[in-house]
Design a protein around this motif. Structure first.
Motif, PDB file in Angstrom:
ATOM      1  N   CYS A   1       0.861  -1.208  -0.093  1.00 54.97           N
ATOM      2  CA  CYS A   1      -0.067  -0.019  -0.009  1.00 54.97           C
ATOM      3  C   CYS A   1       0.771   1.231   0.062  1.00 54.97           C
ATOM      4  O   CYS A   1       1.671   1.284   0.776  1.00 54.97           O
TER       5      CYS A   1
ATOM      6  N   HIS B   1      -0.020   3.706   3.496  1.00 51.65           N
ATOM      7  CA  HIS B   1       0.843   3.695   4.639  1.00 51.65           C
ATOM      8  C   HIS B   1       2.144   3.045   4.760  1.00 51.65           C
ATOM      9  O   HIS B   1       2.545   2.309   3.685  1.00 51.65           O
TER      10      HIS B   1
ATOM     11  N   CYS C   1      -7.303  -1.423   1.225  1.00 54.07           N
ATOM     12  CA  CYS C   1      -6.082  -1.829   1.856  1.00 54.07           C
ATOM     13  C   CYS C   1      -6.630  -2.300   3.108  1.00 54.07           C
ATOM     14  O   CYS C   1      -7.330  -1.556   3.945  1.00 54.07           O
TER      15      CYS C   1
ATOM     16  N   CYS D   1      -4.570   0.118   6.282  1.00 53.07           N
ATOM     17  CA  CYS D   1      -5.068   1.669   6.609  1.00 53.07           C
ATOM     18  C   CYS D   1      -6.465   1.701   5.977  1.00 53.07           C
ATOM     19  O   CYS D   1      -7.000   2.802   6.317  1.00 53.07           O
TER      20      CYS D   1
HETATM   21 ZN   LIG Z   1      -2.838   1.062   3.448  1.00 53.23          ZN
END
Ligand SMILES: [Zn+2]
Length: 205
Positions: free
Chosen positions: A52, A55, A72, A75
């Motif tokens: 991702c 994050h 995701c 996050c």
């Molecule tokens: Zn994420």
């Protein structure tokens, strides 16, 4: 075949003329969009996984679904291709959709991309490129230092070894510190460790 391609292009063109760029972006597979903007994908059955970008993600937690949506599980960010590009480059959704259409050669009959948007996109793409190159270098240095660490450990068997390799023995705590920091999840600490590695172990890195 050529005829089919032409027809497809023409129909896309007419969709573009209706100004529905959001609709148009759905013609492009999400995986193509993700790859185009630098995400590395790994197949997992009918889905795809990637790390991702929103994050600090060391294991791929972002899932791309066959229906063109992504989520995701780290996050909780989610959306479609437009949302992905919008978040990646900090663009308004309409700008992101237009950007996708342009980058995939789909004609968009809206006003041309503002130079501000273009600058933002290019800057963000360059930033991601630098980040990826840095990550690769970080991993390369980590592997070499880990190898050095193993070698030192294996070479030290007798008191004579310790005497002979005293320089490396003294470097051991520093080496362990740098290795720990390199594998930390905090980018600031990783950058600092990367600098230390280059300063303290220049003959290795
Ligand atoms: Zn994420």
């Amino acid at each position: 075949m050529e005829q089919l391609v032409m027809e497809a292009m023409l129909s896309m063109h007419s969709i573009a003329r209706s100004h529905d760029v959001f609709q148009l972006t759905r013609e492009i597979p999400l995986t193509d969009v993700a790859r185009r903007y630098g995400l590395e994908l790994r197949r997992a059955g009918s889905r795809w996984l990637t790390r991702c970008p929103f994050h600090q993600d060391n294991n791929p937690s972002l899932v791309l679904f066959p229906d063109g949506r992504w989520r995701c599980f780290g996050c909780q960010a989610h959306g479609d291709a437009t949302d992905l590009v919008s978040r990646l480059f900090n663009l308004r959704p309409i700008e992101a959709a237009r950007q996708i259409c342009r980058d995939f050669g789909l004609p968009v009959n809206n006003r041309p991309l503002s130079s501000e948007t273009r600058r933002k996109t290019e800057e963000a793409a360059r930033q991601r490129e630098i980040e990826q190159a840095f990550k690769a270098d970080l991993e390369r240095i980590r592997q070499r230092l880990a190898m050095l660490h193993r070698c030192i450990f294996r070479s030290l068997r007798t008191p004579e070894d310790y005497k002979r390799l005293s320089r490396l023995v003294h470097a051991q705590p520093l080496l362990e510190y740098v290795l720990d920091e390199l594998t930390s999840r905090d980018p600031a600490r990783q950058v600092e460790a990367w600098r230390y590695a280059r300063r303290w172990f220049p003959w290795v890195v």
